[in-house]
Design a protein around this motif. Structure first.
Motif, PDB file in Angstrom:
ATOM      1  N   VAL A 170       2.739   5.896  -2.787  1.00  0.00           N
ATOM      2  CA  VAL A 170       4.091   6.172  -3.431  1.00  0.00           C
ATOM      3  C   VAL A 170       3.769   6.975  -4.945  1.00  0.00           C
ATOM      4  O   VAL A 170       3.726   7.690  -6.019  1.00  0.00           O
ATOM      5  N   ILE A 171       3.541   5.974  -5.864  1.00  0.00           N
ATOM      6  CA  ILE A 171       2.884   5.623  -7.484  1.00  0.00           C
ATOM      7  C   ILE A 171       2.179   6.647  -7.893  1.00  0.00           C
ATOM      8  O   ILE A 171       1.780   7.697  -8.912  1.00  0.00           O
ATOM      9  N   ARG A 172       0.907   6.661  -7.012  1.00  0.00           N
ATOM     10  CA  ARG A 172      -0.185   7.410  -7.853  1.00  0.00           C
ATOM     11  C   ARG A 172       0.017   8.865  -7.588  1.00  0.00           C
ATOM     12  O   ARG A 172      -0.483   9.971  -8.375  1.00  0.00           O
ATOM     13  N   THR A 173       0.667   9.052  -6.185  1.00  0.00           N
ATOM     14  CA  THR A 173       1.112  10.399  -5.451  1.00  0.00           C
ATOM     15  C   THR A 173       2.209  11.609  -7.186  1.00  0.00           C
ATOM     16  O   THR A 173       1.689  12.171  -7.386  1.00  0.00           O
ATOM     17  N   SER A 231       0.542  -1.282   0.390  1.00  0.00           N
ATOM     18  CA  SER A 231       0.317   0.063  -0.161  1.00  0.00           C
ATOM     19  C   SER A 231       1.066   0.601  -0.369  1.00  0.00           C
ATOM     20  O   SER A 231       0.544   2.360  -0.374  1.00  0.00           O
ATOM     21  N   HIS A 232       1.855   1.516   0.675  1.00  0.00           N
ATOM     22  CA  HIS A 232       3.077   2.225   0.617  1.00  0.00           C
ATOM     23  C   HIS A 232       3.498   2.555  -0.867  1.00  0.00           C
ATOM     24  O   HIS A 232       3.203   3.453  -1.297  1.00  0.00           O
ATOM     25  N   ARG A 233       3.748   1.306  -1.122  1.00  0.00           N
ATOM     26  CA  ARG A 233       4.243   1.995  -2.528  1.00  0.00           C
ATOM     27  C   ARG A 233       2.879   2.165  -3.382  1.00  0.00           C
ATOM     28  O   ARG A 233       3.217   3.258  -4.734  1.00  0.00           O
ATOM     29  N   VAL A 274       7.150  16.931  -1.223  1.00  0.00           N
ATOM     30  CA  VAL A 274       8.513  17.970  -1.532  1.00  0.00           C
ATOM     31  C   VAL A 274       9.215  16.203  -2.329  1.00  0.00           C
ATOM     32  O   VAL A 274      10.133  17.051  -3.293  1.00  0.00           O
ATOM     33  N   GLU A 275       9.400  15.378  -1.633  1.00  0.00           N
ATOM     34  CA  GLU A 275      10.170  14.592  -2.178  1.00  0.00           C
ATOM     35  C   GLU A 275      10.247  14.575  -3.643  1.00  0.00           C
ATOM     36  O   GLU A 275      11.025  13.979  -4.283  1.00  0.00           O
ATOM     37  N   GLU A 295      11.655   3.394  -5.515  1.00  0.00           N
ATOM     38  CA  GLU A 295      12.002   2.392  -4.047  1.00  0.00           C
ATOM     39  C   GLU A 295      12.449   3.034  -3.527  1.00  0.00           C
ATOM     40  O   GLU A 295      12.485   2.947  -2.535  1.00  0.00           O
ATOM     41  N   ARG A 296      13.358   4.598  -4.014  1.00  0.00           N
ATOM     42  CA  ARG A 296      13.760   5.553  -2.766  1.00  0.00           C
ATOM     43  C   ARG A 296      13.187   5.870  -2.436  1.00  0.00           C
ATOM     44  O   ARG A 296      13.457   6.579  -1.401  1.00  0.00           O
ATOM     45  N   LEU A 297      12.271   6.601  -3.126  1.00  0.00           N
ATOM     46  CA  LEU A 297      10.485   7.161  -2.868  1.00  0.00           C
ATOM     47  C   LEU A 297      10.322   6.236  -1.491  1.00  0.00           C
ATOM     48  O   LEU A 297       9.310   7.103  -0.543  1.00  0.00           O
ATOM     49  N   VAL A 298       9.570   5.655  -1.617  1.00  0.00           N
ATOM     50  CA  VAL A 298       9.195   3.959  -0.598  1.00  0.00           C
ATOM     51  C   VAL A 298      10.061   4.237   0.687  1.00  0.00           C
ATOM     52  O   VAL A 298       9.143   4.555   1.902  1.00  0.00           O
ATOM     53  N   GLU A 299      10.799   4.285   0.163  1.00  0.00           N
ATOM     54  CA  GLU A 299      12.415   4.084   1.230  1.00  0.00           C
ATOM     55  C   GLU A 299      12.066   5.532   2.113  1.00  0.00           C
ATOM     56  O   GLU A 299      12.093   5.438   3.794  1.00  0.00           O
TER      57      GLU A 299
END
Length: 786
Positions: free
Chosen positions: A729-732, A724-726, A768-769, A750-754
């Motif tokens: 992140v992709i949706r955003t 769900s985190h992934r 922001v990221e 992967e970097r953004l999820v981390e």
């Protein structure tokens, strides 16, 4: 077709196939990893040989599909074990026994590695940043910021309400000022007593001023009801919306429809006059309400009234065609006559407002400047075009777009129209990423404005940062994005993203069977939507900005009407306060958005729940998994056909065939967990005199089976699981950047999820990221697909 693009047949071997998959995971997966680590691909080679011999005639040599059998590509997100199960049970279609057990496992490993999985697709076809024009929303925001380059941007403030100045006597007279205060809303019935002490009830004047913040883009109907004379300006102090200064007959209701742009604050003022009359004088009353997009009439709430100065604002009224959504998010792709005509109409509309409002104000501010050779007009147009083109003009561009057009006519209005038509139809304006000739800092500023605001740099601070080369490294860009992220425009874009994530963006209305849910009407639905909006805003813009609260929060926002319908646990935590206020906690029945009645109602039929709709939503949107549409039309079994069965039992019966179970094992396992909530989202513990069974399961991307017994356990899974985190992140990323994340590097997600996880799941920091990734990407002309 299924997620695997493998068509299943009814079979009695499903249980044994699942055992095969489980056995393979234990027996072969370690050897696969070991063999690959040592450089050997024996298992993959074996799988490829079997695939070439048995599968290519139907699926193509690279899983691309064939005209005679499977036309869709063989891609999806099943784990290797799940693929092995499907293959062992069903493939090849004409001889399912030809590929079972370890052969099926080998084929599954090969196709997963070669072309089926997302990682394989990235290896085969590296994503690229696609050349795109402005979307409709980006065009509206860009026009609003072109105007704001001269008028300014509304500052973010927590002050809400509308400033009222009350005078004794029927006009503004300083010595007669009696009351100055902030009113939470504009909804008054002064009756015969008047507005306050020291004010003659037969003759008084009230001046209200402030701003109205639009949360979504669309058509708003502004409604003023008044028994006295009044004048209302809107959008600018000189833009009259309603003039009832001289009352006409008995008319007391006034309506105007305007298109507003999300994240913008529209200044307004109302001068309200009660004059003493020789005839019978009616009681003084006035109210300010609206009908927002997808809503019903309501007094404009306090949260949308901004106390303080709001600069003049422009909202494009031209109708724009819808954007392409085939990528799963809006992209500016279609170039056709409709788009061309609409952008021309938009340029003409803006040229008129620039000539009528911006140019006179510019001349007033620069009246002491030299006007030799119409220097003031050239300066005004240069500032406009540089803003539209997102950077300084070269001498040749200035000559083409400004000097030649000004020299062609002596009429200032005509010159402005010529310049703006030429400039606002230019690819330099309509295609925001073809700015290869700009400095790195200017390109970074352009990307930040586009990603965060859907717009262009227009405020002095950001423009100055670019001019002074202060956006030349990642730290500087991150600092700038952090400063920009709290802007009203970002708040509005975030709200829109969350509605897309929840698959609510398309919802126009929610209706239910009036016989079963008599009080579930438009007013209640409007309250539910306001409740959800306030909850989403509170989670994102609170100090923690914690994504997990979307599922784990045991509170929401409520109204007296919602409490009356949904029961005691929906009562406000405080008896007194604004119409919309925080509810009492309820950890058993409330799990953030997951249990919110607005979402639950949308994901249900008009008279009963729909575990399938809820399961598909959770699978696709919250967990980011692939489910293809069913190969055959689906009609739910009518409850009357099985009056003794619960909804869960009825759905389980209808989806029991093996041809359904490959997808419905996923769908039902999630959807059943929400059966405690009925078709309008009210909590229930039984159905048809049977206790609700809310147990369920989920198979993760890695093939792990997770089981849960209650909605709360499901909520905790969605809050904490990396799938769900992934997906979030992709949706955003897609919503804010409108490009595929992989185009910015194969490890971007992967970097953004981390980072998301390390930040404590801070949503603002994620935004922001994402902006930093887009603004620091080393874009060159050949990086984009035309």
């Amino acid at each position: 077709m299924l997620a695997t693009d493998i068509r299943l047949k009814p079979s009695t071997r499903r249980f044994s196939a699942i055992l095969v998959a489980a056995w393979w995971l234990l027996a072969f997966a370690p050897s696969l990893l070991l063999s690959r680590a040592k450089g050997g691909d024996e298992l993959l080679e074996r799988g490829e040989a079997i695939y070439r011999a048995q599968c290519t005639s139907c699926h193509g040599s690279e899983g691309e599909g064939t005209e005679d059998a499977y036309t869709s590509p063989l891609v999806g997100d099943l784990s290797i074990g799940e693929l092995a199960s499907v293959i062992s049970e069903t493939m090849p279609e004409d001889d399912p026994e030809a590929c079972v057990a370890d052969d099926a496992a080998a084929v599954a490993a090969y196709i997963h590695n070669a072309f089926y999985s997302e990682a394989a697709q990235v290896r085969q076809r590296a994503a690229r940043i696609g050349l795109a024009r402005l979307t409709a929303d980006q065009l509206r925001q860009s026009y609003a910021d072109l105007y704001a380059r001269f008028s300014g941007i509304a500052s973010v403030t927590e002050s809400r309400g509308i400033k009222g100045i009350y005078f004794d006597g029927a006009r503004w007279k300083n010595e007669n000022k009696k009351i100055e205060r902030v009113d939470p809303v504009l909804d008054f019935d002064f009756g015969d007593a008047g507005p306050g002490e020291g004010i003659d009830p037969k003759a008084f004047y009230i001046h209200w001023s402030g701003g109205i913040k639009a949360d979504v883009t669309g058509q708003y109907e502004i409604i003023v009801r008044s028994s006295c004379s009044f004048v209302m300006d809107f959008g600018s102090n000189d833009r009259e919306l309603i003039n009832n200064h001289v009352q006409s007959g008995d008319k007391t209701e006034f309506r105007r429809t305007v298109r507003l742009t999300a994240g913008r604050v529209y200044p307004f003022k109302i001068g309200f006059t009660q004059r003493e009359r020789k005839t019978e004088q009616p009681p003084a009353r006035i109210s300010l309400s609206w009908i927002p997009p997808h809503g019903s009439e309501q007094i404009i709430p306090t949260r949308n009234l901004i106390d303080g100065h709001a600069p003049a604002t422009f909202s494009l009224q031209t109708t724009l065609p819808p954007d392409d959504r085939s990528y799963g998010y809006e992209r500016g792709i279609a170039i056709n006559r409709q788009w061309d005509d609409s952008t021309t109409a938009a340029a003409i509309e803006f040229a008129a407002i620039a000539s009528e409002e911006l140019w006179p104000e510019y001349r007033r501010r620069h009246k002491k400047d030299s006007d030799e050779n119409r220097a003031q007009l050239r300066g005004f147009l240069t500032e406009l075009v540089e803003t539209a083109f997102r950077g300084p003009l070269s001498d040749s561009l200035r000559a083409l777009y400004i000097d030649q057009q000004v020299d062609a006519t002596e009429d200032d209005a005509e010159a402005i129209k010529r310049v703006l038509l030429l400039s606002l139809k230019s690819p330099r304006f309509l295609y925001p990423t073809i700015d290869f000739d700009r400095s790195p800092s200017q390109r970074a500023a352009n990307r930040l404005a586009l990603v965060l605001y859907d717009s262009l740099p227009s405020d002095n601070w950001l423009i100055q940062q670019a001019k002074e080369n202060r956006l030349s490294n990642e730290d500087q860009i991150r600092q700038a994005a952090t400063r920009m992220v709290s802007d009203y425009r970002v708040q509005a874009k975030t709200r829109e993203m969350l509605y897309q994530w929840l698959n609510l963006g398309h919802v126009e209305e929610v209706t239910k069977d009036a016989n079963l849910y008599a009080d579930f009407g438009p007013e209640l639905v409007s309250d539910l939507r306001a409740s959800l909006d306030a909850f989403l805003d509170e989670v994102v813009w609170s100090e923690a900005s914690d994504y997990r609260q979307f599922f784990q929060a045991d509170w929401t926002f409520t109204t007296d009407r919602l409490a009356a319908f949904y029961g005691d646990t929906w009562r406000p935590a405080e008896a007194e306060g604004p119409r919309l206020r925080r509810s009492v906690p309820d950890s058993e029945r409330r799990m953030g958005v997951l249990s919110h009645p607005y979402l639950m109602s949308v994901l249900a039929y008009h008279d009963t729940t729909s575990p399938i709709h809820r399961g598909v939503f959770l699978t696709r949107h919250v967990l980011g998994r692939v489910i293809r549409p069913p190969s055959e039309a689906f009609s739910p079994l009518a409850p009357d056909l099985h009056p003794d069965l619960t909804t869960r039992q009825r759905v389980a019966l209808q989806t029991s065939p093996d041809s359904c179970q490959a997808c419905h094992t996923r769908i039902n396992g999630l959807g059943f967990a929400l059966e405690n909530f009925d078709a309008v989202g009210r909590y229930r513990s039984s159905e048809r005199e049977q206790p609700i069974d809310s147990s369920g399961s989920y198979i993760t991307r890695s093939g792990e089976l997770v089981e849960f017994e209650t909605p709360r356990e499901l909520a905790d899974l969605l809050a904490t699981h990396e799938d769900s985190h992934r997906a979030f992140v992709i949706r955003t990323f897609q919503h804010f950047v409108k490009q595929p994340p992989a185009a910015y590097g194969p490890e971007t997600v992967e970097r953004l999820v981390e980072k998301f996880q390390q930040s404590g799941f801070n949503i603002r920091e994620l935004i922001v990221e994402i902006a930093v990734v887009a603004a620091t990407h080393p874009l060159a002309p050949d990086d984009q697909d035309a």
